[in-house]
Write a protein that holds these residues in place. Structure first.
Motif, PDB file in Angstrom:
ATOM      1  N   LYS A  83       0.861  -1.191   0.000  1.00 33.00           N
ATOM      2  CA  LYS A  83       0.000   0.000   0.000  1.00 33.00           C
ATOM      3  C   LYS A  83       0.885   1.224   0.000  1.00 33.00           C
ATOM      4  CE  LYS A  83      -4.176   1.427   2.262  1.00 33.00           C
ATOM      5  NZ  LYS A  83      -4.519   1.918   3.550  1.00 33.00           N
ATOM      6  N   ASP A  84       0.650   2.117  -0.921  1.00 33.77           N
ATOM      7  CA  ASP A  84       1.432   3.367  -0.994  1.00 33.77           C
ATOM      8  C   ASP A  84       2.935   3.097  -0.983  1.00 33.77           C
ATOM      9  OD1 ASP A  84      -0.983   4.657  -0.954  1.00 33.77           O
ATOM     10  OD2 ASP A  84      -0.911   5.074   1.185  1.00 33.77           O
ATOM     11  N   ARG A  85       3.372   2.109  -1.709  1.00 34.77           N
ATOM     12  CA  ARG A  85       4.792   1.739  -1.881  1.00 34.77           C
ATOM     13  C   ARG A  85       5.409   1.117  -0.627  1.00 34.77           C
ATOM     14  NH1 ARG A  85       8.770   4.879  -3.944  1.00 34.77           N
ATOM     15  NH2 ARG A  85       9.366   3.085  -5.182  1.00 34.77           N
ATOM     16  N   ILE A  86       4.575   0.799   0.370  1.00 33.22           N
ATOM     17  CA  ILE A  86       5.076   0.110   1.568  1.00 33.22           C
ATOM     18  C   ILE A  86       4.569  -1.333   1.525  1.00 33.22           C
ATOM     19  CG2 ILE A  86       5.134   0.075   4.093  1.00 33.22           C
ATOM     20  CD1 ILE A  86       4.259   3.080   3.960  1.00 33.22           C
ATOM     21  N   ALA A  87       5.500  -2.294   1.608  1.00 36.49           N
ATOM     22  CA  ALA A  87       5.113  -3.710   1.659  1.00 36.49           C
ATOM     23  C   ALA A  87       5.044  -4.115   3.130  1.00 36.49           C
ATOM     24  CB  ALA A  87       6.128  -4.563   0.918  1.00 36.49           C
ATOM     25  N   TRP A  88       3.844  -4.439   3.581  1.00 33.01           N
ATOM     26  CA  TRP A  88       3.641  -4.892   4.964  1.00 33.01           C
ATOM     27  C   TRP A  88       3.645  -6.417   4.936  1.00 33.01           C
ATOM     28  CZ3 TRP A  88       3.502  -1.145   8.708  1.00 33.01           C
ATOM     29  CH2 TRP A  88       3.252   0.166   8.280  1.00 33.01           C
ATOM     30  N   VAL A  89       4.703  -7.013   5.449  1.00 34.33           N
ATOM     31  CA  VAL A  89       4.846  -8.476   5.413  1.00 34.33           C
ATOM     32  C   VAL A  89       4.655  -8.994   6.837  1.00 34.33           C
ATOM     33  CG1 VAL A  89       6.413 -10.391   4.925  1.00 34.33           C
ATOM     34  CG2 VAL A  89       6.458  -8.344   3.485  1.00 34.33           C
ATOM     35  N   LYS A  90       3.760  -9.997   6.962  1.00 35.10           N
ATOM     36  CA  LYS A  90       3.444 -10.504   8.303  1.00 35.10           C
ATOM     37  C   LYS A  90       3.770 -11.972   8.445  1.00 35.10           C
ATOM     38  CE  LYS A  90      -0.448  -7.827   9.992  1.00 35.10           C
ATOM     39  NZ  LYS A  90      -1.870  -7.854  10.323  1.00 35.10           N
ATOM     40  N   TYR A  91       4.484 -12.312   9.519  1.00 33.30           N
ATOM     41  CA  TYR A  91       4.480 -13.710   9.957  1.00 33.30           C
ATOM     42  C   TYR A  91       3.014 -14.039  10.203  1.00 33.30           C
ATOM     43  CZ  TYR A  91       9.470 -13.581  11.487  1.00 33.30           C
ATOM     44  OH  TYR A  91      10.833 -13.508  11.581  1.00 33.30           O
ATOM     45  N   VAL A 133       7.153  -1.121  -4.846  1.00 30.14           N
ATOM     46  CA  VAL A 133       7.590  -1.295  -3.454  1.00 30.14           C
ATOM     47  C   VAL A 133       8.848  -0.462  -3.212  1.00 30.14           C
ATOM     48  CG1 VAL A 133       8.501  -2.934  -1.744  1.00 30.14           C
ATOM     49  CG2 VAL A 133       6.639  -3.624  -3.261  1.00 30.14           C
ATOM     50  N   GLY A 134       8.772   0.428  -2.214  1.00 27.10           N
ATOM     51  CA  GLY A 134       9.929   1.257  -1.881  1.00 27.10           C
ATOM     52  C   GLY A 134      10.527   0.922  -0.534  1.00 27.10           C
ATOM     53  N   VAL A 135       9.753   0.265   0.318  1.00 24.63           N
ATOM     54  CA  VAL A 135      10.230  -0.090   1.653  1.00 24.63           C
ATOM     55  C   VAL A 135       9.443  -1.308   2.128  1.00 24.63           C
ATOM     56  CG1 VAL A 135       8.724   1.697   2.636  1.00 24.63           C
ATOM     57  CG2 VAL A 135      10.522   0.767   4.039  1.00 24.63           C
ATOM     58  N   LEU A 136      10.085  -2.151   2.941  1.00 16.60           N
ATOM     59  CA  LEU A 136       9.424  -3.369   3.433  1.00 16.60           C
ATOM     60  C   LEU A 136       9.379  -3.342   4.962  1.00 16.60           C
ATOM     61  CD1 LEU A 136       9.884  -7.008   2.266  1.00 16.60           C
ATOM     62  CD2 LEU A 136      10.269  -6.488   4.672  1.00 16.60           C
ATOM     63  N   VAL A 137       8.212  -3.658   5.499  1.00 17.73           N
ATOM     64  CA  VAL A 137       8.052  -3.764   6.956  1.00 17.73           C
ATOM     65  C   VAL A 137       7.758  -5.222   7.293  1.00 17.73           C
ATOM     66  CG1 VAL A 137       6.687  -3.047   8.958  1.00 17.73           C
ATOM     67  CG2 VAL A 137       7.102  -1.423   7.090  1.00 17.73           C
ATOM     68  N   ILE A 172      12.213  -2.536   7.758  1.00 15.36           N
ATOM     69  CA  ILE A 172      11.923  -2.166   9.149  1.00 15.36           C
ATOM     70  C   ILE A 172      11.273  -3.354   9.846  1.00 15.36           C
ATOM     71  CG2 ILE A 172      10.614  -0.634  10.676  1.00 15.36           C
ATOM     72  CD1 ILE A 172      10.680   1.490   8.512  1.00 15.36           C
ATOM     73  N   ALA A 173      11.784  -3.713  11.028  1.00 14.35           N
ATOM     74  CA  ALA A 173      11.102  -4.705  11.863  1.00 14.35           C
ATOM     75  C   ALA A 173      10.126  -3.950  12.757  1.00 14.35           C
ATOM     76  CB  ALA A 173      12.107  -5.477  12.710  1.00 14.35           C
ATOM     77  N   MET A 174       8.863  -4.328  12.695  1.00 14.71           N
ATOM     78  CA  MET A 174       7.848  -3.713  13.572  1.00 14.71           C
ATOM     79  C   MET A 174       7.453  -4.782  14.589  1.00 14.71           C
ATOM     80  SD  MET A 174       4.364  -1.726  12.480  1.00 14.71           S
ATOM     81  CE  MET A 174       3.138  -3.016  12.379  1.00 14.71           C
ATOM     82  N   VAL A 175       8.097  -4.725  15.747  1.00 13.50           N
ATOM     83  CA  VAL A 175       7.971  -5.812  16.733  1.00 13.50           C
ATOM     84  C   VAL A 175       6.753  -5.536  17.614  1.00 13.50           C
ATOM     85  CG1 VAL A 175       9.128  -7.117  18.538  1.00 13.50           C
ATOM     86  CG2 VAL A 175      10.462  -6.137  16.661  1.00 13.50           C
ATOM     87  N   CYS A 185      16.745  -6.559   9.515  1.00 10.92           N
ATOM     88  CA  CYS A 185      16.035  -5.328   9.143  1.00 10.92           C
ATOM     89  C   CYS A 185      16.900  -4.125   9.501  1.00 10.92           C
ATOM     90  CB  CYS A 185      14.688  -5.262   9.857  1.00 10.92           C
ATOM     91  SG  CYS A 185      13.498  -6.456   9.225  1.00 10.92           S
ATOM     92  N   ASP A 186      16.883  -3.126   8.633  1.00  8.84           N
ATOM     93  CA  ASP A 186      17.741  -1.960   8.826  1.00  8.84           C
ATOM     94  C   ASP A 186      17.369  -1.187  10.079  1.00  8.84           C
ATOM     95  OD1 ASP A 186      18.932  -2.570   6.333  1.00  8.84           O
ATOM     96  OD2 ASP A 186      17.269  -1.559   5.305  1.00  8.84           O
TER      97      ASP A 186
END
Ligand code: ACO
Length: 293
Positions: free
Chosen positions: A30-38, A68-72, A123-126, A141-142
């Motif tokens: 969405k909006d060039r952000i890839a939200w990837v979920k376990y 895709v410009g960034v991955l979370v 980005i890791a979103m813990v 993750c950076d």
């Protein structure tokens, strides 16, 4: 059928069907952000061989997509990732012998390595539990942000192994020596603010603010020159293990390599500051053609 203490019989709950391999990871762009979920919340997102293989497919698909410009990387439910799956990654692989063990290790380490050197910022979103084997992707993750109520632990010592799969290395890379040693030997958990204070993540924020904070960071990253971002994130990882002289030399070569790939960005950045006087590099990114209104 089973009997309970009152003598009544009740149907034994059959174990839930195993999640299909393709469903162990979820993602949306969405909006060039890839939200990837376990996506194994019922197993606290523990990393099974199915999940590791699926994660490789997903991040490979996303890595060079133009939208895709960034991955979370984050987790479904109340866990980020409860480490390696003790049943499927350890016990079942061991039952297949050394070949089974090595195959499972390679499948896990491969996607963490791919993520460490990923083309796009990551980005890791813990959002919750983060144990042991989750430290590989956490470090890969950076940047990393967590919820205040997230819990981090090198729990290996609690069940009788050392923190392998890179986890010991992650601890010493991110934490100071005393903290890394205590964290690994004691098997205690750190909450979000403690993890931030000890360097495991950049910031800890209240759980209900986590996604908004990560989203804001993503939007800032999306404004930066992607060639410079890739060169920068690689440089920070590479120079940490070099002497000063080697780092100096590497950085000259890395910048020249980035320039030879595409230097239109830096030329435009200098033009907007020196000639057009439309922005100040000290205070933000230049306007890239894709950002133009
Ligand atoms: N491996 C396999 N299964 C797991 C794992 C794991 N790492 N973590 C959780 N599960 C499973 C549980 O066995 C349980 O399955 P079941 O419903 O079929 O019985 C289900 O996930 C839910 O787990 P609970 O323990 O009931 O969840 P709870 O929210 O109470 O606790 C916690 C969460 C603290 C994360 C707990 O599950 C736990 O301690 N997990 C293990 C964490 C760990 O030490 N991981 C290994 C690190 S070392 C390494 O990765 C090399």
């Amino acid at each position: 059928m089973t009997s309970n203490l009152t003598g009544k019989t009740a149907a034994r709950k059959s174990p839930p069907a195993k999640r299909a391999a393709k469903d162990t990871v979820a993602f949306e762009v969405k909006d060039r952000i890839a939200w990837v979920k376990y996506n194994r919340p019922e197993k606290r997102n523990a990393q099974s061989p199915d999940l590791n293989r699926r994660m490789t497919e997903v991040i490979s698909e996303l890595e060079f997509r133009d939208d895709v410009g960034v991955l979370v990387l984050t987790g479904e439910g109340d866990a980020f990732c409860a480490g390696m799956d003790l049943q499927e990654y350890f016990r079942d692989s061991a039952a297949k012998g050394l070949g089974g063990v090595r195959k499972a290790q390679r499948e896990a380490y491969a996607w963490w390595s791919q993520l460490r050197w990923y083309q796009k910022p990551t980005i890791a979103m813990v959002n919750g539990w983060c144990f042991g084997g989750a430290y590989g992707p956490l470090f890969a993750c950076d940047l990393a942000f967590c919820a205040d109520d997230a819990q981090f632990g090198l729990s290996e010592i609690n069940w009788g192994i050392l923190p392998g799969g890179g986890a010991s290395k992650v601890a010493v890379n991110l934490m100071n020596h005393r903290n890394a040693m205590y964290h690994a030997m004691m098997g205690e958990t750190l909450n979000g603010p403690q993890a931030a204070a000890q360097g495991l993540v950049n910031e800890s924020v209240p759980a209900d603010k986590l996604k908004a904070r990560v989203d804001a960071v993503c939007r800032e990253l999306l404004k930066k020159n992607p060639v410079a971002l890739k060169a920068t994130k690689d440089a920070i990882r590479r120079v940490s293990e070099m002497t000063y002289d080697s780092a100096e030399d590497y950085l000259i070569r890395a910048q020249e390599a980035a320039d030879s790939f595409d230097k239109s960005g830096r030329i435009e950045g200098m033009k907007q500051f020196l000639d057009d006087k439309t922005y100040k590099p000290g205070l933000g990114a230049y306007k890239r053609p894709v950002d133009a209104d």
